[in-house]
Design a protein around this motif. Structure first.
Motif, PDB file in Angstrom:
ATOM      1  N   TYR A  15       0.805  -1.221   0.000  1.00 36.79           N
ATOM      2  CA  TYR A  15       0.000   0.000   0.000  1.00 36.79           C
ATOM      3  C   TYR A  15       0.842   1.277   0.000  1.00 36.79           C
ATOM      4  CZ  TYR A  15      -3.173  -3.688   1.312  1.00 36.79           C
ATOM      5  OH  TYR A  15      -3.867  -4.880   1.326  1.00 36.79           O
ATOM      6  N   ASN A  75      -0.659  -7.778   5.666  1.00 37.16           N
ATOM      7  CA  ASN A  75      -2.021  -8.185   6.039  1.00 37.16           C
ATOM      8  C   ASN A  75      -2.558  -9.317   5.161  1.00 37.16           C
ATOM      9  OD1 ASN A  75      -2.561  -6.861   3.646  1.00 37.16           O
ATOM     10  ND2 ASN A  75      -4.053  -5.428   4.493  1.00 37.16           N
ATOM     11  N   SER A  81     -10.128  -5.779   5.455  1.00 36.72           N
ATOM     12  CA  SER A  81      -9.355  -4.627   5.910  1.00 36.72           C
ATOM     13  C   SER A  81     -10.334  -3.592   6.456  1.00 36.72           C
ATOM     14  CB  SER A  81      -8.560  -4.031   4.742  1.00 36.72           C
ATOM     15  OG  SER A  81      -7.882  -2.853   5.134  1.00 36.72           O
ATOM     16  N   PRO A 127      -8.438  -7.256   1.503  1.00 31.98           N
ATOM     17  CA  PRO A 127      -7.211  -6.508   1.221  1.00 31.98           C
ATOM     18  C   PRO A 127      -6.539  -6.916  -0.083  1.00 31.98           C
ATOM     19  CG  PRO A 127      -6.898  -8.008   3.068  1.00 31.98           C
ATOM     20  CD  PRO A 127      -8.363  -7.976   2.780  1.00 31.98           C
ATOM     21  N   TRP A 131      -5.599  -4.279  -3.016  1.00 30.11           N
ATOM     22  CA  TRP A 131      -4.270  -4.244  -3.628  1.00 30.11           C
ATOM     23  C   TRP A 131      -4.354  -4.421  -5.145  1.00 30.11           C
ATOM     24  CZ3 TRP A 131      -1.758  -8.045  -6.414  1.00 30.11           C
ATOM     25  CH2 TRP A 131      -0.407  -7.821  -6.696  1.00 30.11           C
ATOM     26  N   VAL A 178      -3.271   0.374   7.262  1.00 27.50           N
ATOM     27  CA  VAL A 178      -3.303   0.613   5.823  1.00 27.50           C
ATOM     28  C   VAL A 178      -3.454   2.108   5.543  1.00 27.50           C
ATOM     29  CG1 VAL A 178      -4.577   0.192   3.686  1.00 27.50           C
ATOM     30  CG2 VAL A 178      -4.170  -1.691   5.273  1.00 27.50           C
TER      31      VAL A 178
END
Length: 293
Positions: A11, A37, A43, A54, A58, A272
Motif C-alpha cells: 500500500y 495483512n 481490511s 485486502p 491491492w 493501511v
C-alpha cells in the motif's frame, strides 16, 4: 535508468509510485508479494474500502497504476543495493540488475509473535495487534490480551473500549503497582497463570488446566524492517516502543542520500490508512528531490 525504484509493492509503495507516475516519472516497482495483512480476509479503518478484501484492494490499486505508461512492475525480490545518488543499482533475486536515480524502500516489517503454541496459526484470524483494525468486529465480547512486554500494558488498557478484557501476563511483564491500579480501574482482569496453548477459535488453555474462551485475542508483536536489505544497504535505524524502524527526516529520506523510506518500515503506529498517507507524502518528496537535489 529509472527515475525511481520502489522496493515493495504494497500500500505505501503503490501510493508513493502513484504520485511519481502522475509527475510522468519513470518508476520501477519491485514486489516480493509478501503484504503484511495477507493473513486477514477483511481490511478495516481505510476510508472508502472498509470491510473489503485486502487482496482486492491491492489488485485494484495495481490495476490503476498500470494505466500509467511510465510504470514498470517486477514480481521479484531486491537482494542488494549499490551505487549512490543518481546512479543506484539494485540486484534482483532473478539475477537482473536495474538502475535508478532514487530508491524508495517500502519493504514493510516482520512481526515477531510470542512463542505460544497455536498462536501463529490464528494470526490475522483470531489473534490481532490493532484494535482500530479489528476490535469493532468482536462486538464488545470477551477479549484476551497476551503480554509480550511493556507496550502490552497500554494495549490492555486501550482495548477496554472494545470489550471485556483479560490480560495474560504470561511471564512477559511484571506490573508496577500503578500499572496494576490503572488496569483495575479500567476493569481489566489480570491473569498471572502461564499459557499452555491456544485452541479452538480463540480459547486459551492455562497451565493449571483452565480453559478461557474469547471472541478474539490481541498481542503486541515486535516489528522490525522486513528482510535483510535495510541492513545490507546500511540505513540508520531508530528504536520504537514496538521494535525498530528506518530513521528518516521530514522528507522521508534515510541516512543515505537518495534513498527514501515509507510505510510501516519507516513509521509507527501501523495501518493501511497510515501507510497510504505516508507513501503519498514520500512519493511527492522523492519527486521534489529529483528537481531540487
Amino acid at each position: 535508468m529509472q527515475d525511481v525504484i520502489v522496493i515493495g509493492g504494497s500500500y505505501s509503495g503503490m501510493a508513493a509510485a502513484l504520485q511519481l507516475l502522475r509527475a510522468r516519472r519513470k518508476v520501477l516497482v519491485i514486489d516480493a508479494g509478501q503484504r503484511r495483512n495477507r493473513f486477514v480476509d477483511q481490511s478495516h479503518g481505510f476510508l472508502g474500502q472498509d470491510g473489503n478484501d485486502p487482496t482486492a484492494i491491492w489488485a485494484e490499486a495495481k490495476r490503476q497504476l498500470e494505466a500509467y505508461p511510465t510504470l514498470t512492475w517486477r514480481d521479484d525480490t531486491a537482494t542488494a543495493i549499490s551505487g549512490g545518488m543518481d546512479d543506484f543499482r539494485v540486484t534482483l533475486q532473478s539475477g537482473e540488475e536495474v538502475s535508478a536515480r532514487r530508491i524508495l524502500l517500502a519493504t514493510g516489517v516482520s512481526d515477531a509473535l510470542p512463542d505460544v503454541p497455536g498462536l501463529a496459526e490464528r494470526w490475522g484470524k483470531a489473534v490481532f495487534h490493532c484494535p482500530y483494525c479489528h476490535g469493532y468486529e468482536l462486538d464488545q465480547g470477551r477479549i484476551g490480551v497476551i503480554a509480550t512486554g511493556p507496550m502490552s500494558v497500554h494495549q490492555a488498557a486501550l482495548l477496554t473500549e472494545w470489550g471485556e478484557i483479560t490480560f495474560f501476563l504470561n511471564g512477559a511483564v511484571a506490573l508496577e503497582s500503578d500499572q496494576r491500579e490503572e488496569l483495575t480501574v479500567r476493569g481489566v482482569a489480570i491473569e498471572e497463570t502461564p499459557i499452555s496453548r491456544i485452541t479452538g477459535d480463540a480459547d486459551i488453555e492455562l497451565g493449571d488446566g483452565r480453559v478461557l474462551s474469547f471472541a478474539g485475542l490481541f498481542t503486541a508483536t515486535r516489528t522490525d524492517p522486513a528482510g535483510s536489505l535495510v541492513e545490507q544497504v546500511g540505513c540508520a535505524l531508530m528504536a520504537t516502543p514496538i521494535g525498530s524502524q528506518i530513521l528518516t527526516d521530514e522528507s522521508k529520506q534515510t541516512s543515505i542520500p537518495g534513498i527514501f523510506a515509507c510505510g510501516d518500515t519507516a513509521r509507527a503506529p501501523h495501518s493501511v490508512s497510515l501507510a497510504v498517507g505516508d507513501g503519498a507524502w514520500a512519493g511527492a518528496q522523492v519527486h521534489r528531490s529529483l528537481i531540487w537535489p
